[in-house]
Design a protein around this motif. Structure first.
Motif, PDB file in Angstrom:
ATOM      1  N   SER A 123      49.257  -8.247  54.756  1.00  0.00           N
ATOM      2  CA  SER A 123      48.673  -7.595  54.206  1.00  0.00           C
ATOM      3  C   SER A 123      47.013  -8.370  54.024  1.00  0.00           C
ATOM      4  CB  SER A 123      48.587  -6.716  52.964  1.00  0.00           C
ATOM      5  OG  SER A 123      50.088  -5.919  52.757  1.00  0.00           O
ATOM      6  N   PHE A 124      47.501  -9.475  52.984  1.00  0.00           N
ATOM      7  CA  PHE A 124      46.270  -9.613  53.058  1.00  0.00           C
ATOM      8  C   PHE A 124      45.382 -11.063  54.143  1.00  0.00           C
ATOM      9  CE2 PHE A 124      46.230  -9.706  47.924  1.00  0.00           C
ATOM     10  CZ  PHE A 124      45.566  -8.327  47.858  1.00  0.00           C
ATOM     11  N   GLY A 125      46.997 -11.387  54.752  1.00  0.00           N
ATOM     12  CA  GLY A 125      46.988 -11.626  56.287  1.00  0.00           C
ATOM     13  C   GLY A 125      45.851 -11.170  57.204  1.00  0.00           C
ATOM     14  N   SER A 126      46.375  -9.237  57.311  1.00  0.00           N
ATOM     15  CA  SER A 126      46.091  -8.903  58.366  1.00  0.00           C
ATOM     16  C   SER A 126      44.850  -8.779  58.055  1.00  0.00           C
ATOM     17  CB  SER A 126      46.674  -7.062  57.789  1.00  0.00           C
ATOM     18  OG  SER A 126      46.497  -6.445  56.966  1.00  0.00           O
ATOM     19  N   ILE A 127      44.065  -9.140  56.687  1.00  0.00           N
ATOM     20  CA  ILE A 127      42.232  -9.092  56.490  1.00  0.00           C
ATOM     21  C   ILE A 127      41.726 -10.271  56.839  1.00  0.00           C
ATOM     22  CG2 ILE A 127      40.217  -8.921  54.844  1.00  0.00           C
ATOM     23  CD1 ILE A 127      42.363  -7.923  52.885  1.00  0.00           C
ATOM     24  N   TYR A 128      42.427 -11.028  57.813  1.00  0.00           N
ATOM     25  CA  TYR A 128      42.157 -12.611  58.087  1.00  0.00           C
ATOM     26  C   TYR A 128      41.789 -12.162  59.545  1.00  0.00           C
ATOM     27  CZ  TYR A 128      41.128 -17.245  58.442  1.00  0.00           C
ATOM     28  OH  TYR A 128      40.288 -18.349  58.926  1.00  0.00           O
ATOM     29  N   TYR A 152      41.442  -1.762  57.305  1.00  0.00           N
ATOM     30  CA  TYR A 152      41.047  -0.261  57.667  1.00  0.00           C
ATOM     31  C   TYR A 152      39.172  -0.265  56.315  1.00  0.00           C
ATOM     32  CZ  TYR A 152      44.948   2.307  58.827  1.00  0.00           C
ATOM     33  OH  TYR A 152      46.639   2.234  59.473  1.00  0.00           O
ATOM     34  N   PRO A 153      39.321  -1.589  55.815  1.00  0.00           N
ATOM     35  CA  PRO A 153      37.893  -1.498  55.222  1.00  0.00           C
ATOM     36  C   PRO A 153      37.302  -2.372  55.324  1.00  0.00           C
ATOM     37  CG  PRO A 153      40.099  -1.632  53.592  1.00  0.00           C
ATOM     38  CD  PRO A 153      41.071  -1.506  54.379  1.00  0.00           C
ATOM     39  N   VAL A 154      38.088  -3.608  56.089  1.00  0.00           N
ATOM     40  CA  VAL A 154      36.732  -4.189  56.857  1.00  0.00           C
ATOM     41  C   VAL A 154      36.179  -3.421  58.023  1.00  0.00           C
ATOM     42  CG1 VAL A 154      37.243  -6.598  58.095  1.00  0.00           C
ATOM     43  CG2 VAL A 154      38.891  -5.891  56.406  1.00  0.00           C
ATOM     44  N   GLY A 159      30.696  -1.470  60.454  1.00  0.00           N
ATOM     45  CA  GLY A 159      30.947   0.447  61.212  1.00  0.00           C
ATOM     46  C   GLY A 159      31.686   1.271  61.824  1.00  0.00           C
ATOM     47  N   CYS A 160      32.711   0.535  62.093  1.00  0.00           N
ATOM     48  CA  CYS A 160      34.515   1.441  63.286  1.00  0.00           C
ATOM     49  C   CYS A 160      34.589   2.776  62.418  1.00  0.00           C
ATOM     50  CB  CYS A 160      35.047   0.869  63.690  1.00  0.00           C
ATOM     51  SG  CYS A 160      34.712  -0.375  64.004  1.00  0.00           S
ATOM     52  N   LYS A 161      34.220   3.759  62.876  1.00  0.00           N
ATOM     53  CA  LYS A 161      35.161   5.022  62.940  1.00  0.00           C
ATOM     54  C   LYS A 161      36.697   4.342  62.904  1.00  0.00           C
ATOM     55  CE  LYS A 161      32.245   8.214  63.287  1.00  0.00           C
ATOM     56  NZ  LYS A 161      32.203   9.095  61.408  1.00  0.00           N
ATOM     57  N   VAL A 162      37.668   4.376  61.784  1.00  0.00           N
ATOM     58  CA  VAL A 162      39.060   3.849  61.909  1.00  0.00           C
ATOM     59  C   VAL A 162      39.606   5.316  61.887  1.00  0.00           C
ATOM     60  CG1 VAL A 162      39.810   3.252  60.291  1.00  0.00           C
ATOM     61  CG2 VAL A 162      38.350   2.623  60.377  1.00  0.00           C
ATOM     62  N   MET A 163      40.962   4.908  63.114  1.00  0.00           N
ATOM     63  CA  MET A 163      41.544   6.013  62.710  1.00  0.00           C
ATOM     64  C   MET A 163      42.967   4.863  62.569  1.00  0.00           C
ATOM     65  SD  MET A 163      40.523   8.279  65.698  1.00  0.00           S
ATOM     66  CE  MET A 163      39.470   6.867  67.013  1.00  0.00           C
ATOM     67  N   CYS A 164      43.571   6.069  62.455  1.00  0.00           N
ATOM     68  CA  CYS A 164      45.503   5.138  62.699  1.00  0.00           C
ATOM     69  C   CYS A 164      46.835   5.965  62.937  1.00  0.00           C
ATOM     70  CB  CYS A 164      45.862   4.434  61.210  1.00  0.00           C
ATOM     71  SG  CYS A 164      45.962   5.907  59.561  1.00  0.00           S
ATOM     72  N   TYR A 165      47.856   5.194  63.217  1.00  0.00           N
ATOM     73  CA  TYR A 165      48.772   6.285  64.011  1.00  0.00           C
ATOM     74  C   TYR A 165      49.646   5.159  63.008  1.00  0.00           C
ATOM     75  CZ  TYR A 165      52.933   8.315  65.707  1.00  0.00           C
ATOM     76  OH  TYR A 165      53.748   9.436  66.744  1.00  0.00           O
ATOM     77  N   THR A 166      50.657   5.505  61.986  1.00  0.00           N
ATOM     78  CA  THR A 166      51.353   5.572  60.754  1.00  0.00           C
ATOM     79  C   THR A 166      52.924   5.430  61.160  1.00  0.00           C
ATOM     80  OG1 THR A 166      49.564   5.211  59.404  1.00  0.00           O
ATOM     81  CG2 THR A 166      51.177   5.053  58.584  1.00  0.00           C
ATOM     82  N   CYS A 219      40.862   4.878  53.217  1.00  0.00           N
ATOM     83  CA  CYS A 219      39.757   4.379  54.219  1.00  0.00           C
ATOM     84  C   CYS A 219      39.703   5.131  55.823  1.00  0.00           C
ATOM     85  CB  CYS A 219      39.192   2.927  54.003  1.00  0.00           C
ATOM     86  SG  CYS A 219      39.083   2.310  52.620  1.00  0.00           S
ATOM     87  N   SER A 220      40.817   5.633  56.257  1.00  0.00           N
ATOM     88  CA  SER A 220      40.664   5.863  57.501  1.00  0.00           C
ATOM     89  C   SER A 220      39.805   6.454  57.616  1.00  0.00           C
ATOM     90  CB  SER A 220      42.352   6.174  57.969  1.00  0.00           C
ATOM     91  OG  SER A 220      42.414   6.329  58.822  1.00  0.00           O
ATOM     92  N   HIS A 221      39.541   7.608  58.514  1.00  0.00           N
ATOM     93  CA  HIS A 221      38.488   8.842  59.268  1.00  0.00           C
ATOM     94  C   HIS A 221      39.500  10.040  59.580  1.00  0.00           C
ATOM     95  CE1 HIS A 221      35.162   5.890  59.089  1.00  0.00           C
ATOM     96  NE2 HIS A 221      34.454   7.104  58.615  1.00  0.00           N
ATOM     97  N   LEU A 222      41.124   9.206  60.303  1.00  0.00           N
ATOM     98  CA  LEU A 222      41.466   9.531  60.746  1.00  0.00           C
ATOM     99  C   LEU A 222      43.435   9.597  60.513  1.00  0.00           C
ATOM    100  CD1 LEU A 222      43.086  12.240  62.086  1.00  0.00           C
ATOM    101  CD2 LEU A 222      42.810  11.230  64.236  1.00  0.00           C
TER     102      LEU A 222
END
Length: 460
Positions: A123-128, A152-154, A159-166, A219-222
């Motif tokens: 998870s922390f690696g995905s930040i990088y 998502y916080p990154v 300045g992105c609109k953040v969406m995800c498919y989980t 932090c996800s908008h959707l």
């Protein structure tokens, strides 16, 4: 330990550094009106990759003016090869080639990089990794289709609109419960399960991580989720019910429903479609087959198991070899076929010859392959939990659509039951299963996906 120390430092200092860097570099001003798909493994061959290509197609259909960029760690990926892969492996015909941004820091999300504390390390690696991605190309819309919530916080900072498919939560309340009860599983080592002290420490670790996961997910908008089970967990962990939408994954029901329901029973073929990953519990399938064969009544045909899956890396290749060794140990090597990284046309052919489909993952978030079994006319045998239990293997028009099982004996009993069925009984159940599968069509995914992202993506 060096990797763990480094990733810990990154997690503590990267966020403020990112914010400052974006302000200095003007990241907010340089965003492109593009949809960036964060999908580091574009060669995994699973349901997640199908979602990726169907999502790209949905956006191309609805907004041809919006380009799609794929962030991938597969260095041989090109716009042409990804376009061809979408069609060859999944039957998804894109309107035009997606753009590609190559990532070279993918090792930081590899499970082999973190022998211990794998979940939080990845998870922390995905930040990088997301910092590398967004530094190279900053889209206006960021869509994660691989489940890396810590990115998502990154993306928000950029300045992105953040969406995800989980597809499934990185941590679930069920996982916490199993550690509490000291149950041994692929994600809870037997050594820890046997120790009260180590189990207590892991409960604390999971509790802290679940809080962090809840924060970054919010932090996800959707947030799009793929099943009732996933939705329940995500809403509890992320606390953004008003921004959560259930969008069942795309299943090739129309293409598979044209296959004839009549199947050869000499031998009766049982197909298993799943990546060669530990959570898919392939050894249980081999053990169930061995038990079923031993219990078969004289005169009944001996079933053949066809394991169909993809290998992402060397660890998956090793798991595949271990399965081959286990088949020999169980004396069923002549009753098992292994099919690695098959083309979509070959998968359809194998599904068309199977009388049943088996799936053994506990808490399978949804189970695209189970729907594909049903659409193709193969009676499903799935785990009695999560998506298969709550959404898929349910009665249709008052008719049974398949079997649910939990252990070797129950899976073996289901195999025997299907082998013993008369042709009319099997056809009746297969037909009901096929009708049930039509509820999870690819077209339904397109409709629900467009409806979910529309307020963010499709307004001009």
């Amino acid at each position: 330990m060096a990797n763990w120390a480094l990733i810990t430092v990154i997690s503590l200092v990267l966020a403020p550094v990112l914010r400052l860097a974006v302000i200095v570099l003007g990241g907010r001003r340089n965003r492109k009106k593009v949809v960036g798909f964060f999908h580091p493994y574009t060669n995994d061959g699973g349901g997640g990759e199908r979602v990726l290509w169907c999502a790209v197609k949905a956006i191309q259909d609805e907004r041809p003016d919006l380009n799609c960029v794929i962030y991938t760690g597969d260095h041989d990926a090109t716009p042409q090869t990804l376009n061809a892969r979408a069609f060859d492996r999944f039957g998804v015909k894109l309107l035009h080639h997606p753009q590609v941004v190559h990532l070279y820091k993918r090792k930081w999300i590899e499970e082999t990089t973190y022998p211990r504390f794998t979940m939080i390390g990845q998870s922390f690696g995905s930040i990088y990794l997301s910092w590398e991605a967004l530094s190279k190309f900053t889209p206006l819309y960021y869509l994660d289709t691989s489940g890396y919530a810590f990115t998502y916080p990154v993306a928000r900072i950029f300045g992105c609109k953040v969406m995800c498919y989980t597809h499934y939560p990185t941590i679930s309340l069920d996982m916490l419960s199993r550690v509490h009860s000291r149950a041994s599983m692929y994600n809870n080592d037997a050594l820890i399960a046997k120790s009260a002290l180590l189990s207590w420490c892991k409960v604390i670790y999971y509790t802290i991580f679940s809080w962090m996961y809840g924060f970054v997910g919010s932090c996800s908008h959707l947030a799009m989720v793929n099943s009732s089970w996933t939705q329940s967990h995500i809403e509890k962990l992320w606390g953004i019910s008003s921004r959560t939408r259930r969008v069942y994954p795309p299943c090739d029901t129309s293409g598979l429903q044209v296959l004839p329901l009549e199947r050869a029973m000499d031998p009766p073929k049982i197909i298993s479609v799943a990546q060669f990953r530990p959570e898919k519990a392939h050894p249980l399938q081999l053990e169930a087959l061995a038990v079923a064969i031993k219990k078969l009544e004289p005169g009944l045909p001996r079933p053949k198991l066809q394991l169909v899956g993809s290998c992402r890396n060397e660890a998956d290749e090793k798991r595949l070899q271990n399965l081959k060794d286990l088949a020999k140990k169980l004396n069923v090597e002549n009753d098992v076929e292994f099919h690695k990284n098959v083309m979509y046309s070959d998968l359809v052919r194998l599904l068309g010859g199977a009388v049943a489909g088996i799936h053994t993952m506990i808490d399978e978030h949804f189970g695209i392959c189970i729907v594909e079994y049903m659409a193709a006319g193969a009676i499903p045998i799935a785990n009695r939990s999560a998506g298969p239990k709550m959404d898929i293997v349910l009665p249709q028009d008052g008719k049974q659509t398949g079997f649910l099982a939990q252990d070797v004996q129950e899976y073996a009993s289901a195999i025997i039951e299907i082998v013993k069925m008369s042709s009319s009984e099997r056809l009746e159940m297969a037909a009901a299963a096929r009708r049930r599968a039509s509820l999870f069509s690819e077209q339904r995914f397109y409709d629900d996906f467009k409806a979910a992202v529309g307020p963010i993506l499709f307004h001009k």
